[in-house]
Design a protein around this motif. Structure first.
Motif, PDB file in Angstrom:
ATOM      1  N   ASP A 256       0.817  -1.225   0.000  1.00  0.00           N
ATOM      2  CA  ASP A 256       0.000   0.000   0.000  1.00  0.00           C
ATOM      3  C   ASP A 256       0.846   1.268   0.000  1.00  0.00           C
ATOM      4  O   ASP A 256       0.365   2.336  -0.399  1.00  0.00           O
ATOM      5  N   LYS A 258       1.798   3.129   2.459  1.00  0.00           N
ATOM      6  CA  LYS A 258       1.439   4.113   3.487  1.00  0.00           C
ATOM      7  C   LYS A 258       2.362   4.050   4.706  1.00  0.00           C
ATOM      8  O   LYS A 258       2.430   4.986   5.501  1.00  0.00           O
ATOM      9  N   SER A 406      -6.351  10.967   6.797  1.00  0.00           N
ATOM     10  CA  SER A 406      -6.000   9.901   5.852  1.00  0.00           C
ATOM     11  C   SER A 406      -5.587   8.631   6.592  1.00  0.00           C
ATOM     12  O   SER A 406      -5.858   7.517   6.124  1.00  0.00           O
ATOM     13  N   GLN A 407      -4.951   8.775   7.744  1.00  0.00           N
ATOM     14  CA  GLN A 407      -4.569   7.606   8.540  1.00  0.00           C
ATOM     15  C   GLN A 407      -5.798   6.872   9.051  1.00  0.00           C
ATOM     16  O   GLN A 407      -5.857   5.633   9.021  1.00  0.00           O
ATOM     17  N   SER A 409      -8.807   6.963   7.719  1.00  0.00           N
ATOM     18  CA  SER A 409      -9.477   6.364   6.565  1.00  0.00           C
ATOM     19  C   SER A 409      -8.778   5.085   6.126  1.00  0.00           C
ATOM     20  O   SER A 409      -9.430   4.082   5.792  1.00  0.00           O
ATOM     21  N   TYR A 410      -7.461   5.094   6.137  1.00  0.00           N
ATOM     22  CA  TYR A 410      -6.707   3.897   5.743  1.00  0.00           C
ATOM     23  C   TYR A 410      -6.956   2.749   6.724  1.00  0.00           C
ATOM     24  O   TYR A 410      -7.128   1.589   6.317  1.00  0.00           O
ATOM     25  N   ARG A 413     -10.315   1.189   6.014  1.00  0.00           N
ATOM     26  CA  ARG A 413     -10.298   0.327   4.825  1.00  0.00           C
ATOM     27  C   ARG A 413      -9.574  -0.979   5.112  1.00  0.00           C
ATOM     28  O   ARG A 413     -10.003  -2.055   4.681  1.00  0.00           O
TER      29      ARG A 413
END
Length: 570
Positions: A256, A258, A406-407, A409-410, A413
């Protein structure tokens, strides 16, 4: 196939409700003691003053032939009636009003059924009995002192207390520069030593209660940031659904793009038992040999005992880092406090699917939320005999790229993947952490402490004026204006209020440290935190109540009649 059998304690909302109620129960045991002490102190002052004001009437009764027991019974009956009436009203508020308020708050946070209110005789009658005994005994002592005098002595005004030199007069360079009225004020402060102690002590107690309420609030508000920013340095904790899917989860994290940095560990649930057999559910984190956990978790020694109570413990950043060894485990301080264990203790661990084994506690580390226990791979394998089966890391602690949104949200998911059992974002945990019920309880405590402070100040101020009516009347005859008399009296009260407030601020910090220690629970440690704003608000609230009382006192001073007050009793 592996079965996981869980009870209702594993449900998040149930455990949250249980911890909330445990906190209220702990506060309910500690705070009433302080409130009761201050309230009894003020009631003793009021009843003692009432008996002293009626000395002329008591002398008349004695002169008319009434016995001492009959006279004492009059005042004891009044004190007893006041205590019983106050006790009934207090029980109504305590057993009906406050529970109804808390239930409304609870219903806003959880879906719970209606509860029936019940009366506990031990608390209800016991509290009234303690209060009554204190007030009645003080009334008996005051009456005994007055009735021991002759009627002729009682029917004459009580001689004013003689003035005396004060310690400040030794410093001539200060005393010589003070004005006449300031010198009189200083002498009056030490002339009535009992009033000095009662006023300073009463105001200090009320200020301490307000500070203590804010201390609990500030402590709760900072728990999330302390745990998920200061202690837990990782952004994501991802746990695989099983040992077989661990490799697939790690591969996805790598693909990913990230992840900035990561540490692989093994995470599982376990049960820890102390020497007495008491157990607590903990999260067991196994660190592979040679792996440094420091970049992801800041392990520092816990602060306990007097350091926590008085606030002189070293800051966490000034304490040495703990290094996980192969001869013991590191235990979170919340779990350690709940089970009464410390460094060097021996505990038993029962991990999922493994036999119970005894291990030594290497140290207790600072932790405010959760009950984590760290163990090295070598000690884990030697204790539980899993070396033959092979050691597998099933979790990854990682720091992520991007901002907090964003963290989060990741992580959401990632949690939907079939290879992942859970993906926890520390940013999301910090944002979602809330202790709304505690905030409501703190607001109630601060409000009650404020009301008590107002009552204390009014009682002491009215006692001060009633004791010095002839003195105030003399000043009016000498030509003092009402404004000058206001300044003369209020200056003394303001000085005593400031002294009590300055004493109450650090006292509140100490009481806050003691009470937050009572609030500790297995999954939460209340590390005392008080913002400077809370100190300012507490001091300002006390001074505000003092100014309100002074305004009412000024009206009493204005109504003093010099002729009637100085009229001889003959």
């Amino acid at each position: 196939m592996q079965w996981h059998v869980q009870n209702r304690s594993s449900i998040t909302t149930y455990s949250n409700l249980k911890s909330d109620l445990s906190s209220i129960e702990s506060i309910g045991r500690a705070f009433p003691v302080v409130f009761l002490a201050v309230a009894i102190l003020m009631s003793l002052t009021a009843m003692t003053r009432m008996v002293e004001e009626d000395r002329g009437l008591i002398g008349t009764y004695l002169g008319l032939g009434y016995g001492k027991i009959a006279i004492i019974t009059r005042y004891v009956g009044f004190a007893l009636a006041a205590c019983l009436l106050g006790g009934v009203l207090g029980n109504i508020v305590g057993f009906v009003g406050i529970p109804v308020f808390l239930m409304q708050v609870l219903k806003g946070l959880y879906v719970i059924p209606d509860v029936s209110l019940s009366f506990d005789p031990a608390y209800g009658l016991g509290g009234v009995a303690l209060f009554t005994v204190g007030v009645v005994v003080s009334t008996l002592l005051a009456c005994r002192g007055e009735t021991s005098l002759t009627p002729a002595q009682l029917m004459r005004p009580k001689s004013p207390k003689a003035g005396s030199r004060v310690f400040l007069e030794r410093f001539t360079w200060v005393w010589g520069r003070m004005s006449f009225l300031n010198k009189v004020t200083v002498r009056n402060l030490f002339r009535f030593k009992s009033r000095l102690l009662m006023t300073v002590g009463g105001i200090a107690g009320c200020t301490a209660l307000i500070v203590c309420g804010f201390a609990i609030n500030d402590t709760v508000q900072t728990l999330g940031s302390k745990q998920y920013s200061d202690i837990d340095r990782y952004d994501l904790l991802s746990v695989a659904a099983s040992d077989e899917t661990a490799a697939a989860m790690k591969e996805r994290l790598a693909d990913d793009g990230k992840v900035k940095s990561s540490v692989e560990v093994r995470v599982g649930s376990a049960e820890m038992l102390n020497a007495e057999g008491n157990s607590e559910s903990i999260q067991l984190i196994v660190v592979p040999d040679g792996q440094d956990i420091a970049p992801m978790v800041d392990l520092r020694p816990a602060s306990q005992g007097l350091g926590r109570m008085f606030g002189f413990a070293k800051a966490p950043s000034e304490r040495p880092r703990l290094t996980l060894g192969d001869d013991g485990i590191l235990v979170a301080q919340s779990a350690a406090n709940a089970m009464g264990i410390s460094g060097g203790s021996t505990v038993s661990l029962r991990a999922d699917g493994l036999d119970q084994q005894k291990v030594k506690v290497q140290a207790v580390f600072r932790n405010v939320i959760g009950s984590d226990v760290f163990i090295s791979q070598s000690l884990y394998e030697s204790s539980f005999g899993v070396k033959e089966a092979g050691f597998v890391t099933n979790a990854v602690m990682a720091t992520l790229n991007g901002d907090e949104d964003s963290q989060i949200s990741y992580a959401q998911r990632l949690a939907k993947s079939s290879d992942v059992a859970s993906a926890i974002s520390t940013a999301d945990m910090e944002r979602s952490f809330a202790f709304d019920l505690m905030s409501a309880v703190v607001a109630l405590i601060v409000a009650l402490a404020g009301c008590l402070a107002l009552v204390v100040l009014f009682t002491l101020a009215s006692t001060n004026v009633s004791e010095r009516v002839r003195e105030m009347a003399t000043l009016k005859v000498l030509g003092f204006t009402d404004r000058e008399i206001h300044l003369y009296v209020n200056k003394e009260m303001l000085i005593l209020t400031l002294l009590g407030t300055l004493l109450g601020l650090p006292l509140g910090r100490v009481v806050g440290g003691m009470l937050t220690g009572v609030l500790d629970m297995p999954g939460m440690f209340f590390e005392v935190e008080i913002n400077w704003v809370s100190y300012v608000i507490s001091a300002a609230a006390t001074l505000f109540f003092a100014f309100i009382v002074q305004f009412s006192t000024n009206m009493v001073l204005n109504r003093i009649d010099p002729v009637g007050s100085l009229k001889s009793v003959e």
